[in-house]
Design an enzyme around this catalytic site. Sequence first.
Site, PDB file in Angstrom:
ATOM      1  N   CYS A  35      85.910 -21.681  77.158  1.00  0.00           N
ATOM      2  CA  CYS A  35      85.654 -22.992  76.586  1.00  0.00           C
ATOM      3  C   CYS A  35      84.368 -22.935  75.767  1.00  0.00           C
ATOM      4  O   CYS A  35      83.597 -21.988  75.860  1.00  0.00           O
ATOM      5  CB  CYS A  35      85.526 -24.032  77.689  1.00  0.00           C
ATOM      6  SG  CYS A  35      86.941 -24.093  78.819  1.00  0.00           S
TER       7      CYS A  35
ATOM      8  N   ARG B 250      87.260 -21.099  70.707  1.00  0.00           N
ATOM      9  CA  ARG B 250      87.181 -20.804  72.137  1.00  0.00           C
ATOM     10  C   ARG B 250      88.198 -21.585  72.962  1.00  0.00           C
ATOM     11  O   ARG B 250      88.430 -21.253  74.127  1.00  0.00           O
ATOM     12  CB  ARG B 250      85.774 -21.131  72.661  1.00  0.00           C
ATOM     13  CG  ARG B 250      84.728 -20.117  72.255  1.00  0.00           C
ATOM     14  CD  ARG B 250      83.359 -20.534  72.786  1.00  0.00           C
ATOM     15  NE  ARG B 250      82.389 -19.460  72.601  1.00  0.00           N
ATOM     16  CZ  ARG B 250      82.075 -18.572  73.517  1.00  0.00           C
ATOM     17  NH1 ARG B 250      82.673 -18.612  74.681  1.00  0.00           N
ATOM     18  NH2 ARG B 250      81.194 -17.633  73.279  1.00  0.00           N
TER      19      ARG B 250
ATOM     20  N   TRP C 209      89.692 -24.625  76.919  1.00  0.00           N
ATOM     21  CA  TRP C 209      90.868 -23.796  77.172  1.00  0.00           C
ATOM     22  C   TRP C 209      91.137 -23.911  78.655  1.00  0.00           C
ATOM     23  O   TRP C 209      90.305 -23.531  79.484  1.00  0.00           O
ATOM     24  CB  TRP C 209      90.614 -22.343  76.779  1.00  0.00           C
ATOM     25  CG  TRP C 209      91.833 -21.482  76.875  1.00  0.00           C
ATOM     26  CD1 TRP C 209      92.802 -21.315  75.932  1.00  0.00           C
ATOM     27  CD2 TRP C 209      92.217 -20.657  77.984  1.00  0.00           C
ATOM     28  NE1 TRP C 209      93.763 -20.442  76.377  1.00  0.00           N
ATOM     29  CE2 TRP C 209      93.441 -20.018  77.636  1.00  0.00           C
ATOM     30  CE3 TRP C 209      91.662 -20.395  79.238  1.00  0.00           C
ATOM     31  CZ2 TRP C 209      94.098 -19.144  78.488  1.00  0.00           C
ATOM     32  CZ3 TRP C 209      92.318 -19.527  80.091  1.00  0.00           C
ATOM     33  CH2 TRP C 209      93.519 -18.907  79.712  1.00  0.00           C
TER      34      TRP C 209
ATOM     35  N   ASN D 170      82.023 -23.955  81.148  1.00  0.00           N
ATOM     36  CA  ASN D 170      82.872 -22.847  80.713  1.00  0.00           C
ATOM     37  C   ASN D 170      82.949 -21.857  81.857  1.00  0.00           C
ATOM     38  O   ASN D 170      81.919 -21.412  82.362  1.00  0.00           O
ATOM     39  CB  ASN D 170      82.266 -22.173  79.473  1.00  0.00           C
ATOM     40  CG  ASN D 170      82.988 -20.894  79.096  1.00  0.00           C
ATOM     41  OD1 ASN D 170      84.175 -20.743  79.343  1.00  0.00           O
ATOM     42  ND2 ASN D 170      82.257 -19.950  78.514  1.00  0.00           N
ATOM     43  N   GLY D 171      84.164 -21.482  82.264  1.00  0.00           N
ATOM     44  CA  GLY D 171      84.296 -20.511  83.337  1.00  0.00           C
ATOM     45  C   GLY D 171      85.093 -21.061  84.494  1.00  0.00           C
ATOM     46  O   GLY D 171      85.855 -22.019  84.364  1.00  0.00           O
TER      47      GLY D 171
ATOM     48  N   GLU E 196     100.281  -2.593  69.254  1.00  0.00           N
ATOM     49  CA  GLU E 196      99.509  -3.644  68.602  1.00  0.00           C
ATOM     50  C   GLU E 196     100.413  -4.533  67.754  1.00  0.00           C
ATOM     51  O   GLU E 196     100.259  -5.760  67.736  1.00  0.00           O
ATOM     52  CB  GLU E 196      98.400  -3.016  67.739  1.00  0.00           C
ATOM     53  CG  GLU E 196      97.705  -3.960  66.773  1.00  0.00           C
ATOM     54  CD  GLU E 196      96.956  -5.094  67.445  1.00  0.00           C
ATOM     55  OE1 GLU E 196      96.504  -5.979  66.708  1.00  0.00           O
ATOM     56  OE2 GLU E 196      96.829  -5.116  68.684  1.00  0.00           O
TER      57      GLU E 196
ATOM     58  N   LYS F 267     100.836  -8.559  68.260  1.00  0.00           N
ATOM     59  CA  LYS F 267     100.621  -9.539  67.197  1.00  0.00           C
ATOM     60  C   LYS F 267     101.838 -10.453  67.061  1.00  0.00           C
ATOM     61  O   LYS F 267     101.711 -11.666  66.914  1.00  0.00           O
ATOM     62  CB  LYS F 267     100.374  -8.826  65.865  1.00  0.00           C
ATOM     63  CG  LYS F 267      98.988  -8.258  65.710  1.00  0.00           C
ATOM     64  CD  LYS F 267      97.967  -9.378  65.511  1.00  0.00           C
ATOM     65  CE  LYS F 267      96.557  -8.837  65.710  1.00  0.00           C
ATOM     66  NZ  LYS F 267      96.215  -8.561  67.103  1.00  0.00           N
TER      67      LYS F 267
ATOM     68  N   GLU G 214     102.173 -12.905  70.178  1.00  0.00           N
ATOM     69  CA  GLU G 214     101.159 -13.937  70.318  1.00  0.00           C
ATOM     70  C   GLU G 214     101.214 -14.955  69.177  1.00  0.00           C
ATOM     71  O   GLU G 214     100.835 -16.114  69.372  1.00  0.00           O
ATOM     72  CB  GLU G 214      99.753 -13.335  70.436  1.00  0.00           C
ATOM     73  CG  GLU G 214      99.238 -12.572  69.248  1.00  0.00           C
ATOM     74  CD  GLU G 214      97.882 -11.910  69.527  1.00  0.00           C
ATOM     75  OE1 GLU G 214      97.242 -12.266  70.534  1.00  0.00           O
ATOM     76  OE2 GLU G 214      97.476 -11.050  68.745  1.00  0.00           O
TER      77      GLU G 214
ATOM     78  N   HIS H 151     114.494   7.046  78.002  1.00  0.00           N
ATOM     79  CA  HIS H 151     114.217   6.996  79.444  1.00  0.00           C
ATOM     80  C   HIS H 151     114.326   5.568  79.980  1.00  0.00           C
ATOM     81  O   HIS H 151     113.789   5.275  81.049  1.00  0.00           O
ATOM     82  CB  HIS H 151     112.837   7.586  79.723  1.00  0.00           C
ATOM     83  CG  HIS H 151     112.742   9.036  79.379  1.00  0.00           C
ATOM     84  ND1 HIS H 151     113.305  10.029  80.151  1.00  0.00           N
ATOM     85  CD2 HIS H 151     112.180   9.665  78.322  1.00  0.00           C
ATOM     86  CE1 HIS H 151     113.082  11.211  79.597  1.00  0.00           C
ATOM     87  NE2 HIS H 151     112.394  11.014  78.479  1.00  0.00           N
TER      88      HIS H 151
ATOM     89  N   LYS I 182      90.079 -17.389  71.467  1.00  0.00           N
ATOM     90  CA  LYS I 182      89.500 -16.215  70.809  1.00  0.00           C
ATOM     91  C   LYS I 182      88.664 -15.378  71.762  1.00  0.00           C
ATOM     92  O   LYS I 182      88.779 -14.165  71.807  1.00  0.00           O
ATOM     93  CB  LYS I 182      88.652 -16.673  69.622  1.00  0.00           C
ATOM     94  CG  LYS I 182      88.075 -15.541  68.788  1.00  0.00           C
ATOM     95  CD  LYS I 182      89.174 -14.770  68.086  1.00  0.00           C
ATOM     96  CE  LYS I 182      88.641 -13.693  67.180  1.00  0.00           C
ATOM     97  NZ  LYS I 182      89.732 -12.869  66.624  1.00  0.00           N
TER      98      LYS I 182
END
Length: 607
Positions: free
Chosen positions: A2, A27, A74, A98-99, A479, A483, A486, A502, A602
């Site tokens: 946050c 954030r 968030w 935040n946390g 990657e 991308k 998300e 496999h 982020k």
Amino acid sequence: MCGIVGVLGKSDVVPSLVSGLRRLEYRGYDSAGIATLASSGLERRRAQGKLKNLEAVLEAAPLNALAGIGHTRWATHGIPNETNAHPHMTTRLALVHNGIIENYQELSEELKDRGYVFESETDTEVAAWLITSFIDDGKTPAEAIAASLKKFQGAFSLAVIFGGEDNLMIGARRGAPLAVGWGDGEMFLGSDALALAPLTNRISYLEEDDWVVLNREGATFYDRRGAEVEREIKQTKLTGALIGKGNHRHFMMKEIVEQPAVIGETLNSFFNPKSRTITLPDLPFDWNDLTKITIVACGTSYYAGMVAKYWFEKLANLPVEVDIASEFRYRSMPLPKGGLALFISQSGETADTLAALRYAKEQGQHIASIINVEESSMGRESDLVFHTQAGPEIGVASTKAFTCQLVTLACIAIHAGKMRKTLSPVEEAELCQSLTEVPARAAEILANDESIRELAAKIFEARDILYIGRGPGYPIAMEGALKLKELSYIHAEGYAAGELKHGPIALIDDTVPVIVVAPTDHFFEKTASNMQEVMARNAQVIFMSDAEGMQKLGDRALGSIEIPTVNPFVAPILYAIPVQILAYHVAVLKGTDVDQPRNLAKSVTVE
């Protein structure tokens, strides 16, 4: 993850609070709110969703005050709604956080037994009422904060204003960043210097378990024991200019397009054009004494570390172990005495990576970090910092920070090879030359944006998409899948191409696009064989390769993306760019929020 901002001002603080939240919205954007303290007492405005919703609330019901705190959230505890939004208020105070307060359930039971009533589902409200309970017991605000910090368990930063105390704000941190901004007759608090940049360039950072008492004349810092301590005031390099999108629809595309420039800036910070060699800062270790490198990171940065593993092992004959930060310190992993632990983080505040860094430091490792924010916790706690020159990255999905991490790692690997005498001067010069070509080749890829957009139109309705690659192309496949998932919310996975048979090849049918990352390196023939295997099962293949690869296989695919021919050493840097562009265009076609995908933020500052 946050965002927190606080102002003790000389004039109305509401515009500054909203501006700070706008700079912190990366954030979190589940909800936002501000609380102010005026002659009428504490007042609050909150709104679910993005900051623009709070701005609408403030337009309908304005606030005007000389002191206030703000928050963009968030969600961790409690669904995203107005009731769970910060600030949380009690009869005595308003608080933003935040946390995570890990023992909030235990504390809430104690407080309920005393008659305190909770409105929200959050751990934050428990923190607010615990501080309130100590004030109700006769403690001063500062004494109540000190007592509460002793009871809180978890990682957090917080800012508090108190009813009847119009020249007081208190902040605290444990495991999550918090900065103090120094003004002329006014003072500020923020989650990072970026939030405070329009207000001041004089910043002090709280250290672990610090708390701080602010008034308009200054700040007094205390450590975990409650002893008064000094914290250096630094001049931040950040400017007050709010970062814009330029002519681009989204920050993400702006940041993709910036890559040729920022890759060049990052390379220039390590490459000596006169000697054609890589120059690093003074190192606190000798490369020849190392028996292993331990690389630790999360998400996209983890994939950068996976690419680097190939580089260090091939160029420097140095074994590398790459670990996901959230798993690393829980394995009680033995680390070689005097070893090198290398941490990668865009923000320098990633909670899991920071915790792993501290574990490695306890184990006697040399600590080096690759970060994009010099003024960060990881930067301050490392023995050696390699600063990527990507500039601020606002889009949640990392693009330019990732390629700059790769450039930085490539430079370090070349230097390690030179110092360990596993690379000759001729080989070093050749690799350096290949790096200098990357910015121009990246620009060539960007010029093919339209053709990549056309390919996106062929796959954006798929439910599942696979990416495959070998060698350093394997992390790029992972990657690319990250991308895509998300940004577009399509299920996507990246696989080592040789592992398809496999198990994962069972997923292949004519509805599943497969993105093949295949530069013409010594893995190419094997990758081509794996591509043929999925095509035999009717997969819709999009083929990424250079001119030679296209000549061999390009006409057999549903579509292809031609990448400039380069030394295979730098291919991962370039192949990262088209997978970013493809994911971007798929997301745009699906109508998702490209810059702020759902459920993501982020900077991940909680474990």
